[in-house]
Design a protein around this motif. Structure first.
Motif, mmCIF file in Angstrom:
data_model
loop_
_atom_site.group_PDB
_atom_site.id
_atom_site.type_symbol
_atom_site.label_atom_id
_atom_site.label_comp_id
_atom_site.label_asym_id
_atom_site.label_seq_id
_atom_site.Cartn_x
_atom_site.Cartn_y
_atom_site.Cartn_z
ATOM 1 N N VAL A 241 0.964 -1.099 -0.028
ATOM 2 C CA VAL A 241 0.094 0.199 0.295
ATOM 3 C C VAL A 241 0.831 1.213 0.196
ATOM 4 C CG1 VAL A 241 -1.687 1.244 1.115
ATOM 5 C CG2 VAL A 241 -1.921 -1.298 1.143
ATOM 6 N N VAL A 242 1.921 1.259 0.767
ATOM 7 C CA VAL A 242 2.727 2.521 0.659
ATOM 8 C C VAL A 242 3.434 2.634 -0.377
ATOM 9 C CG1 VAL A 242 4.788 3.334 2.054
ATOM 10 C CG2 VAL A 242 3.134 2.304 3.440
ATOM 11 N N ASN A 243 4.057 1.549 -1.142
ATOM 12 C CA ASN A 243 4.582 1.866 -2.262
ATOM 13 C C ASN A 243 3.894 2.187 -3.285
ATOM 14 O OD1 ASN A 243 7.544 1.787 -2.023
ATOM 15 N ND2 ASN A 243 7.091 -0.458 -1.146
ATOM 16 N N ASN A 244 2.386 1.697 -3.389
ATOM 17 C CA ASN A 244 1.519 2.117 -4.294
ATOM 18 C C ASN A 244 1.240 3.598 -4.394
ATOM 19 O OD1 ASN A 244 1.211 -0.444 -5.449
ATOM 20 N ND2 ASN A 244 -0.362 -1.006 -4.065
ATOM 21 N N VAL A 245 1.225 4.186 -3.099
ATOM 22 C CA VAL A 245 0.917 5.459 -2.867
ATOM 23 C C VAL A 245 2.198 6.409 -3.408
ATOM 24 C CG1 VAL A 245 0.513 7.268 -1.141
ATOM 25 C CG2 VAL A 245 -0.577 5.217 -0.821
ATOM 26 N N ILE A 246 3.316 5.867 -3.139
ATOM 27 C CA ILE A 246 4.500 6.594 -3.545
ATOM 28 C C ILE A 246 4.472 6.663 -4.990
ATOM 29 C CG2 ILE A 246 7.062 6.489 -3.530
ATOM 30 C CD1 ILE A 246 7.052 5.285 -0.989
ATOM 31 N N ARG A 247 4.256 5.698 -5.631
ATOM 32 C CA ARG A 247 4.142 5.562 -7.331
ATOM 33 C C ARG A 247 3.185 6.459 -7.735
ATOM 34 N NH1 ARG A 247 5.530 -0.116 -6.298
ATOM 35 N NH2 ARG A 247 3.470 -0.667 -6.340
ATOM 36 N N ALA A 248 2.081 6.412 -7.053
ATOM 37 C CA ALA A 248 0.856 7.196 -7.583
ATOM 38 C C ALA A 248 1.287 8.603 -7.491
ATOM 39 C CB ALA A 248 -0.270 7.152 -6.640
ATOM 40 N N PHE A 249 2.251 9.193 -6.679
ATOM 41 C CA PHE A 249 2.812 10.394 -6.736
ATOM 42 C C PHE A 249 3.957 10.821 -7.559
ATOM 43 C CE2 PHE A 249 -0.112 10.675 -2.984
ATOM 44 C CZ PHE A 249 -0.614 11.993 -3.038
ATOM 45 N N GLY A 250 4.091 9.534 -8.398
ATOM 46 C CA GLY A 250 5.402 9.751 -9.327
ATOM 47 C C GLY A 250 6.762 9.375 -8.856
ATOM 48 N N GLY A 251 6.776 8.817 -7.753
ATOM 49 C CA GLY A 251 8.037 8.147 -7.035
ATOM 50 C C GLY A 251 8.318 6.942 -7.521
ATOM 51 N N THR A 252 9.416 6.488 -6.650
ATOM 52 C CA THR A 252 9.718 4.876 -7.163
ATOM 53 C C THR A 252 9.549 4.287 -5.759
ATOM 54 O OG1 THR A 252 12.132 5.483 -6.584
ATOM 55 C CG2 THR A 252 11.590 5.875 -8.848
ATOM 56 N N SER A 253 9.363 2.789 -5.934
ATOM 57 C CA SER A 253 9.288 2.047 -4.960
ATOM 58 C C SER A 253 10.438 1.960 -4.174
ATOM 59 C CB SER A 253 9.085 0.539 -5.486
ATOM 60 O OG SER A 253 7.772 0.567 -6.204
ATOM 61 N N VAL A 254 10.160 1.972 -2.729
ATOM 62 C CA VAL A 254 11.265 1.862 -1.561
ATOM 63 C C VAL A 254 11.184 0.575 -1.063
ATOM 64 C CG1 VAL A 254 12.101 2.860 0.461
ATOM 65 C CG2 VAL A 254 10.929 4.401 -1.404
ATOM 66 N N GLY A 255 12.485 -0.181 -0.965
ATOM 67 C CA GLY A 255 12.744 -1.425 -0.549
ATOM 68 C C GLY A 255 12.544 -1.378 1.197
ATOM 69 N N PHE A 256 11.666 -1.063 1.866
ATOM 70 C CA PHE A 256 11.452 -0.928 3.393
ATOM 71 C C PHE A 256 11.971 -2.271 3.811
ATOM 72 C CE2 PHE A 256 8.526 2.277 1.849
ATOM 73 C CZ PHE A 256 8.888 3.430 2.651
ATOM 74 N N MET A 257 11.661 -3.420 3.312
ATOM 75 C CA MET A 257 11.794 -4.834 3.979
ATOM 76 C C MET A 257 13.044 -5.294 3.297
ATOM 77 S SD MET A 257 9.365 -4.676 6.164
ATOM 78 C CE MET A 257 9.675 -6.510 6.827
ATOM 79 N N SER A 258 13.475 -4.685 2.312
ATOM 80 C CA SER A 258 14.669 -5.537 1.474
ATOM 81 C C SER A 258 15.856 -4.722 1.375
ATOM 82 C CB SER A 258 14.028 -5.905 -0.018
ATOM 83 O OG SER A 258 13.629 -4.809 -0.607
ATOM 84 N N ASP A 259 15.709 -3.461 1.451
ATOM 85 C CA ASP A 259 17.062 -2.531 1.284
ATOM 86 C C ASP A 259 17.882 -2.289 2.474
ATOM 87 O OD1 ASP A 259 18.996 -0.392 0.975
ATOM 88 O OD2 ASP A 259 17.714 0.644 -0.597
#
Length: 324
Positions: free
Chosen positions: A162-180
């Motif tokens: 859900v969080v990354n979907n919101v980020i992408r909806a505003f033109g951002g790129t996905s963030v690896g909160f659990m993998s980075d």
């Protein structure tokens, strides 16, 4: 003169046993008078005796080449061989570093959070609003990390979170909160605060409830504003509770939250999330190196004990009672 001294020695010698007997009777009379309180305390004492003190016998495994077939007493002594091996491993020091960093993050950002929330809740006058907020922030404490881990994966996933979907909806790129690796520790600390700060707020709310309202009335008469009442009345009277809980937190600085990390971490973030407890789990239960795991656990306990004594000493120097 010698006769008087001998008489005095005989008298005092007879008085000491009587005083000891009276003191013993007084003690048991006190225990019997408070028997129901001690009865309520018995389950807690039994818990610590069975699960904390009796298992200390197994600490000698750290000094043996433990074999399941031979048992603890039958296994051969190894001395400090396992400790020497641990201290020579770069992986062990990486685990220590991760544990300390995560614990310090949790202490720095997690410890003040319930204090701030308790102070804010204390200023709320609407009872309905206060009860609603209290229920909302207490609820995550009663949910296990297994369930919360699944929720976090669904919320923070790079694919359909859900969080990354919101980020992408505003033109951002996905963030690896659990993998980075650069985000994983922050995710751990944030999720811990979210789960536990509401429950820890109860302690500070209880401390605030014990403050005499007349002190606030006197400060108000003297012209103190809201901020001055907070700084000169509320916080000084909460100081004892804050320091006591801080001592307990410092005493567990080598406890970085096994259950949370075990549920959330994976081999891709081992370099920043592998702590002492998860390391002990892997080498002890999955690899069967019980002596090595016991050595790591004993080392961690000694560090925690030293930190607890140091924190308690500093608290006494500040004029507080400490934990002992």
């Amino acid at each position: 003169m010698s006769v008087m001294n001998s008489d005095y020695r005989v008298e005092t010698a007879g008085r000491a046993p009587r005083q000891a007997a009276n003191s013993k009777k007084t003690f048991w009379r006190y225990v019997w008078f408070h028997r129901y309180l001690y009865l309520m305390l018995a389950p807690a004492l039994a818990y610590y005796l069975i699960f904390h003190y009796i298992p200390m016998y197994g600490a000698i495994v750290a000094f043996k080449d433990f074999s399941i077939t031979k048992g603890i007493l039958g296994s051969d002594w190894a001395g400090f061989k396992h400790f020497a091996y641990l201290f020579s491993q770069d992986k062990f020091w990486q685990v220590i570093k991760n544990t300390i960093i995560i614990s310090l993050y949790r202490l720095t950002f997690g410890f003040p959070a319930p204090i701030i929330v308790a102070l804010l809740m204390n200023e709320v006058r609407s009872r309905l609003f206060k009860q609603t907020v209290q229920t909302a922030i207490y609820l995550p404490h009663f949910i296990s990390w297994v369930i919360l881990g699944g929720l976090l994966l669904n919320l923070l996933s790079t694919d359909n979170g859900v969080v990354n979907n919101v980020i992408r909806a505003f033109g951002g790129t996905s963030v690896g909160f659990m993998s980075d690796e650069s985000y994983f520790r922050s995710t751990l600390v944030f999720s811990m605060i979210w789960k536990e700060f509401g429950w820890n707020t109860i302690i500070y709310m209880a401390a605030l409830a014990g403050i005499n309202p007349q002190l606030y009335e006197a400060a108000l008469i003297d012209g103190a504003n809201r901020w001055q009442r907070l700084m000169h009345v509320t916080l000084p009277l909460m100081r004892g509770t804050i320091i006591l809980l801080l001592i307990l937190r410092l005493g567990g600085i080598m406890e970085a939250g096994f259950e949370q990390i075990f549920v959330l971490y994976h081999p891709g973030v081992y370099s920043v999330s592998d702590i002492i407890d998860t390391y002990v789990y892997r080498i002890g239960l999955t690899e069967g190196r019980f002596s090595l795991a016991a050595a790591v656990g004993l080392f961690k306990s000694l560090i925690n004990f030293a930190l607890l004594v140091l924190a308690n000493r500093l608290a006494r120097m500040m004029g507080e009672q400490g934990v002992y």
